[in-house]
Write a protein that holds these residues in place. Structure first.
Motif, PDB file in Angstrom:
ATOM      1  N   ILE A 181       3.382   9.814  10.111  1.00 61.37           N
ATOM      2  CA  ILE A 181       3.033   8.547  10.136  1.00 61.37           C
ATOM      3  C   ILE A 181       4.224   7.977  11.177  1.00 61.37           C
ATOM      4  O   ILE A 181       3.840   6.985  11.986  1.00 61.37           O
ATOM      5  N   LYS A 182       5.374   8.300  10.661  1.00 65.66           N
ATOM      6  CA  LYS A 182       6.420   7.631  11.477  1.00 65.66           C
ATOM      7  C   LYS A 182       6.137   8.054  12.985  1.00 65.66           C
ATOM      8  O   LYS A 182       6.402   7.101  13.974  1.00 65.66           O
ATOM      9  N   GLY A 183       5.536   9.146  13.685  1.00 66.70           N
ATOM     10  CA  GLY A 183       5.424   9.109  14.735  1.00 66.70           C
ATOM     11  C   GLY A 183       4.349   8.587  15.387  1.00 66.70           C
ATOM     12  O   GLY A 183       4.388   8.228  16.595  1.00 66.70           O
ATOM     13  N   LEU A 184       3.359   8.174  14.605  1.00 62.78           N
ATOM     14  CA  LEU A 184       2.275   7.419  15.098  1.00 62.78           C
ATOM     15  C   LEU A 184       2.772   5.780  15.134  1.00 62.78           C
ATOM     16  O   LEU A 184       2.211   5.128  15.950  1.00 62.78           O
ATOM     17  N   MET A 185       3.490   5.482  14.130  1.00 57.52           N
ATOM     18  CA  MET A 185       3.920   3.874  13.966  1.00 57.52           C
ATOM     19  C   MET A 185       5.001   3.532  14.737  1.00 57.52           C
ATOM     20  O   MET A 185       5.103   2.316  15.219  1.00 57.52           O
ATOM     21  N   GLY A 186       6.014   4.441  15.086  1.00 60.19           N
ATOM     22  CA  GLY A 186       7.085   4.135  15.607  1.00 60.19           C
ATOM     23  C   GLY A 186       8.402   4.178  14.703  1.00 60.19           C
ATOM     24  O   GLY A 186       8.043   4.632  13.418  1.00 60.19           O
ATOM     25  N   THR A 187       9.613   3.558  14.969  1.00 61.70           N
ATOM     26  CA  THR A 187      10.547   3.749  14.366  1.00 61.70           C
ATOM     27  C   THR A 187      10.872   2.583  13.543  1.00 61.70           C
ATOM     28  O   THR A 187      10.664   1.558  13.994  1.00 61.70           O
ATOM     29  N   ALA A 217       2.634 -13.473   6.166  1.00 56.95           N
ATOM     30  CA  ALA A 217       3.494 -12.683   5.094  1.00 56.95           C
ATOM     31  C   ALA A 217       3.815 -11.197   5.426  1.00 56.95           C
ATOM     32  O   ALA A 217       4.729 -10.947   5.329  1.00 56.95           O
ATOM     33  N   GLU A 218       2.660 -10.661   5.953  1.00 57.79           N
ATOM     34  CA  GLU A 218       2.562  -9.310   6.183  1.00 57.79           C
ATOM     35  C   GLU A 218       3.561  -9.186   7.599  1.00 57.79           C
ATOM     36  O   GLU A 218       4.203  -8.265   7.735  1.00 57.79           O
ATOM     37  N   THR A 219       3.623 -10.060   8.588  1.00 59.70           N
ATOM     38  CA  THR A 219       4.456  -9.940   9.702  1.00 59.70           C
ATOM     39  C   THR A 219       5.852 -10.024   9.062  1.00 59.70           C
ATOM     40  O   THR A 219       6.748  -9.371   9.555  1.00 59.70           O
ATOM     41  N   GLY A 242      12.533  -4.316   9.027  1.00 64.85           N
ATOM     42  CA  GLY A 242      12.670  -3.589  10.281  1.00 64.85           C
ATOM     43  C   GLY A 242      11.611  -2.764  10.497  1.00 64.85           C
ATOM     44  O   GLY A 242      11.983  -1.798  11.258  1.00 64.85           O
ATOM     45  N   PHE A 243      10.170  -2.758   9.885  1.00 64.36           N
ATOM     46  CA  PHE A 243       9.329  -1.888  10.147  1.00 64.36           C
ATOM     47  C   PHE A 243       8.648  -2.252  11.296  1.00 64.36           C
ATOM     48  O   PHE A 243       8.596  -3.425  11.834  1.00 64.36           O
ATOM     49  N   PRO A 244       8.159  -1.311  12.201  1.00 65.59           N
ATOM     50  CA  PRO A 244       7.685  -1.581  13.393  1.00 65.59           C
ATOM     51  C   PRO A 244       6.394  -2.415  13.299  1.00 65.59           C
ATOM     52  O   PRO A 244       5.435  -1.947  12.240  1.00 65.59           O
ATOM     53  N   MET A 245       5.907  -3.308  14.180  1.00 65.93           N
ATOM     54  CA  MET A 245       4.939  -4.194  14.047  1.00 65.93           C
ATOM     55  C   MET A 245       3.460  -3.361  14.189  1.00 65.93           C
ATOM     56  O   MET A 245       2.395  -3.674  13.570  1.00 65.93           O
ATOM     57  N   ALA A 246       3.337  -2.074  14.633  1.00 69.80           N
ATOM     58  CA  ALA A 246       2.394  -1.210  14.632  1.00 69.80           C
ATOM     59  C   ALA A 246       1.738  -1.147  13.356  1.00 69.80           C
ATOM     60  O   ALA A 246       0.844  -0.540  13.099  1.00 69.80           O
ATOM     61  N   ALA A 247       2.940  -1.195  12.328  1.00 67.16           N
ATOM     62  CA  ALA A 247       2.446  -0.721  10.977  1.00 67.16           C
ATOM     63  C   ALA A 247       1.801  -1.678  10.141  1.00 67.16           C
ATOM     64  O   ALA A 247       1.310  -1.627   9.224  1.00 67.16           O
ATOM     65  N   LEU A 248       1.465  -3.113  10.822  1.00 62.01           N
ATOM     66  CA  LEU A 248       0.934  -4.180  10.300  1.00 62.01           C
ATOM     67  C   LEU A 248      -0.497  -3.712   9.756  1.00 62.01           C
ATOM     68  O   LEU A 248      -0.781  -4.169   8.462  1.00 62.01           O
ATOM     69  N   PRO A 249      -1.292  -2.906  10.390  1.00 60.21           N
ATOM     70  CA  PRO A 249      -2.693  -2.675   9.713  1.00 60.21           C
ATOM     71  C   PRO A 249      -2.664  -1.953   8.553  1.00 60.21           C
ATOM     72  O   PRO A 249      -3.494  -2.040   7.842  1.00 60.21           O
ATOM     73  N   ILE A 274      -0.698  -2.462   6.075  1.00 56.59           N
ATOM     74  CA  ILE A 274      -0.706  -3.425   4.720  1.00 56.59           C
ATOM     75  C   ILE A 274      -1.869  -4.308   4.843  1.00 56.59           C
ATOM     76  O   ILE A 274      -2.239  -4.857   3.749  1.00 56.59           O
ATOM     77  N   LEU A 275      -2.390  -4.689   6.283  1.00 59.67           N
ATOM     78  CA  LEU A 275      -3.690  -5.422   6.240  1.00 59.67           C
ATOM     79  C   LEU A 275      -4.765  -4.741   5.450  1.00 59.67           C
ATOM     80  O   LEU A 275      -5.765  -5.395   4.602  1.00 59.67           O
ATOM     81  N   ILE A 276      -4.905  -3.660   5.410  1.00 60.42           N
ATOM     82  CA  ILE A 276      -6.034  -2.767   4.784  1.00 60.42           C
ATOM     83  C   ILE A 276      -5.688  -2.809   3.377  1.00 60.42           C
ATOM     84  O   ILE A 276      -6.664  -3.318   2.487  1.00 60.42           O
ATOM     85  N   ILE A 277      -4.566  -2.812   2.619  1.00 62.21           N
ATOM     86  CA  ILE A 277      -4.125  -3.175   1.410  1.00 62.21           C
ATOM     87  C   ILE A 277      -4.517  -4.565   0.979  1.00 62.21           C
ATOM     88  O   ILE A 277      -5.281  -4.818  -0.187  1.00 62.21           O
ATOM     89  N   THR A 278      -4.106  -5.605   1.962  1.00 65.89           N
ATOM     90  CA  THR A 278      -4.710  -6.982   1.496  1.00 65.89           C
ATOM     91  C   THR A 278      -6.151  -7.223   1.232  1.00 65.89           C
ATOM     92  O   THR A 278      -6.579  -7.616   0.451  1.00 65.89           O
ATOM     93  N   THR A 279      -7.122  -6.308   2.088  1.00 63.22           N
ATOM     94  CA  THR A 279      -8.294  -6.164   1.948  1.00 63.22           C
ATOM     95  C   THR A 279      -8.815  -5.746   0.719  1.00 63.22           C
ATOM     96  O   THR A 279      -9.591  -6.318  -0.048  1.00 63.22           O
ATOM     97  N   ILE A 280      -8.280  -4.426   0.382  1.00 57.24           N
ATOM     98  CA  ILE A 280      -8.772  -3.763  -1.012  1.00 57.24           C
ATOM     99  C   ILE A 280      -8.313  -4.400  -2.238  1.00 57.24           C
ATOM    100  O   ILE A 280      -9.223  -4.257  -3.238  1.00 57.24           O
TER     101      ILE A 280
END
Length: 417
Positions: free
Chosen positions: A111-117, A355-357, A364-371, A373-379
């Protein structure tokens, strides 16, 4: 059936997009990466409107709050009760995550490789310098970056406060802020039409590269949230009602809470639940002036379910990126940020995205990880709304107890008889 579909169509389409994306990812595995640009398109569209969304939504909301100055004793008591119950919700959410890690066994390195550092947010300067850098920037243009969300929020709060304090002299400017918020929210609405496709493609890429383990993580997150919801709804709200009015308070709360609970579940909206909450909180013995103050205010600013959701989303990212959630500093930060997410951001139209942003920005999480937690918000939307909405009736009883005195419920029942 038509009414049900219209009410839930946004969530249903989002869930449908996630389900289809997950199936595509499972079937095509790494080849699903071809859909990544379509997922990135959704992210980029959201990034483009984040700064104006934050600025206009926060500044306009605060600029229109001048009437809040007259609430006096009721408002002060309400503030204390809201803050206390929100922190309790955050602590309960944290304990739940510690006991049941929803992302246990997921390959976080992939996941780190996909999302960034993750940015290094450790302290490298004095505490005072860190505080200054956390809440401010050294030039205005830095506020236009999505990497400085907290600083932009502070600026927006100051702008809204100044407009509210100046009053009628700047009514045109206040109207401009309000109009800007309406326009930006319409832009968000347009972008969300693409959200099922964009999030579906994003999810297909994630599932294709990670397999079913990340999907299992979301399922466990949902089950965990349902468990915490059941505990908070049945145990904590019973406790609040008992503190407010003893056995009689416990009885009258559960005698009347079913209608507000069903409304919250059926509408998935705290705002839509205001009328029934007003009606039934008064049947619980809450005085009319307190009910008319707390219920509308709580629908915006008192969201215990969102606080618990904030803990879940934050710790989810902590687990994904291999950060320690057990240290005292991180524990305090997780609870405090989740409190900010659930209470402060709840007052802002479109505050969920803000809030998620903010979670990503502060830790310090990469913004590419935003979706993620957006998925968690939905469910978790429906159980979160249940706690957000019905929690206001319980806290209304608490406020009445402290404002009216310990015999408030006896007086109400005597008048009723």
């Amino acid at each position: 059936m038509t009414t049900f579909f219209n009410r839930y169509k946004t969530s249903l389409f989002l869930l449908l997009g996630l389900v289809i994306g997950g199936i595509v990812g499972l079937l095509f595995k790494e080849q699903a990466s071809v859909l990544k640009p379509l997922g990135d398109l959704f992210l980029n569209l959201m990034y483009m409107i984040l700064v104006p969304l934050v600025f206009f939504s926060i500044s306009s909301a605060i600029a229109e709050m001048s009437e809040m100055k007259r609430l006096g004793k009721i408002m002060m008591t309400t503030l204390i009760v809201f803050l206390t119950t929100a922190f309790i919700a955050g602590i309960i959410g944290y304990i739940g995550v510690r006991l049941f890690n929803p992302i246990h066994g997921v390959n976080v390195d992939t996941i780190k490789g996909l999302m960034g550092t993750v940015k290094d947010t450790s302290v490298k300067s004095s505490g005072l310098e860190t505080l200054v850098n956390t809440f401010t920037v050294n030039d205005f243009y830095h506020l236009l970056s999505k990497d400085n969300m907290l600083q932009l929020i502070i600026f927006s709060i100051l702008m809204g406060t100044a407009a509210s304090a100046t009053g009628k002299e700047v009514s045109a400017f206040t109207k401009f802020l309000s109009a800007g918020n309406v326009v930006v929210m319409r832009m968000v609405k347009y972008v969300m039409y693409y959200a099922p496709i964009g999030l579906g493609c994003f999810f297909a890429n994630i599932i294709g590269n990670l397999g079913p383990q990340i999907a299992a993580g979301y399922l466990r997150s949902f089950v965990l949230y349902l468990g915490i919801t059941a505990f908070y709804f049945f145990v904590m709200m019973s406790l609040y009602a008992f503190i407010a009015g003893g056995k009689a308070g416990f009885t009258i709360f559960w005698k009347n809470v079913s209608a507000p609970a069903v409304t919250a579940i059926a509408t998935s909206s705290s705002a839509a639940s205001i009328p029934v909450n007003l009606e039934y909180s008064k049947k619980m013995g809450v005085t009319e002036d307190i009910a008319n103050t707390i219920i509308p205010l709580g629908a915006n600013t008192h969201k215990d379910g969102s606080v618990i959701g904030g803990v879940l989303k934050t710790t989810f990212l902590f687990a994904v990126f291999g950060k320690d959630i057990t240290s005292v500093n991180n524990m305090i930060m997780i609870i405090c940020v989740s409190f900010l997410v659930g209470v402060v951001m709840g007052a802002i139209p479109g505050g969920g995205m803000v809030a998620e942003t903010l979670i990503c920005s502060i830790f310090g999480f990469p913004m590419a990880a935003l979706p993620l937690i957006l998925i968690i918000t939905t469910i978790i939307d429906i159980p979160a709304t249940l706690l957000n909405s019905t929690g206001n009736t319980a806290t209304a009883m608490l406020v009445t107890r402290f404002v009216e005195g310990k015999d408030w419920l006896k007086d109400f029942m005597a008048k009723s008889n």
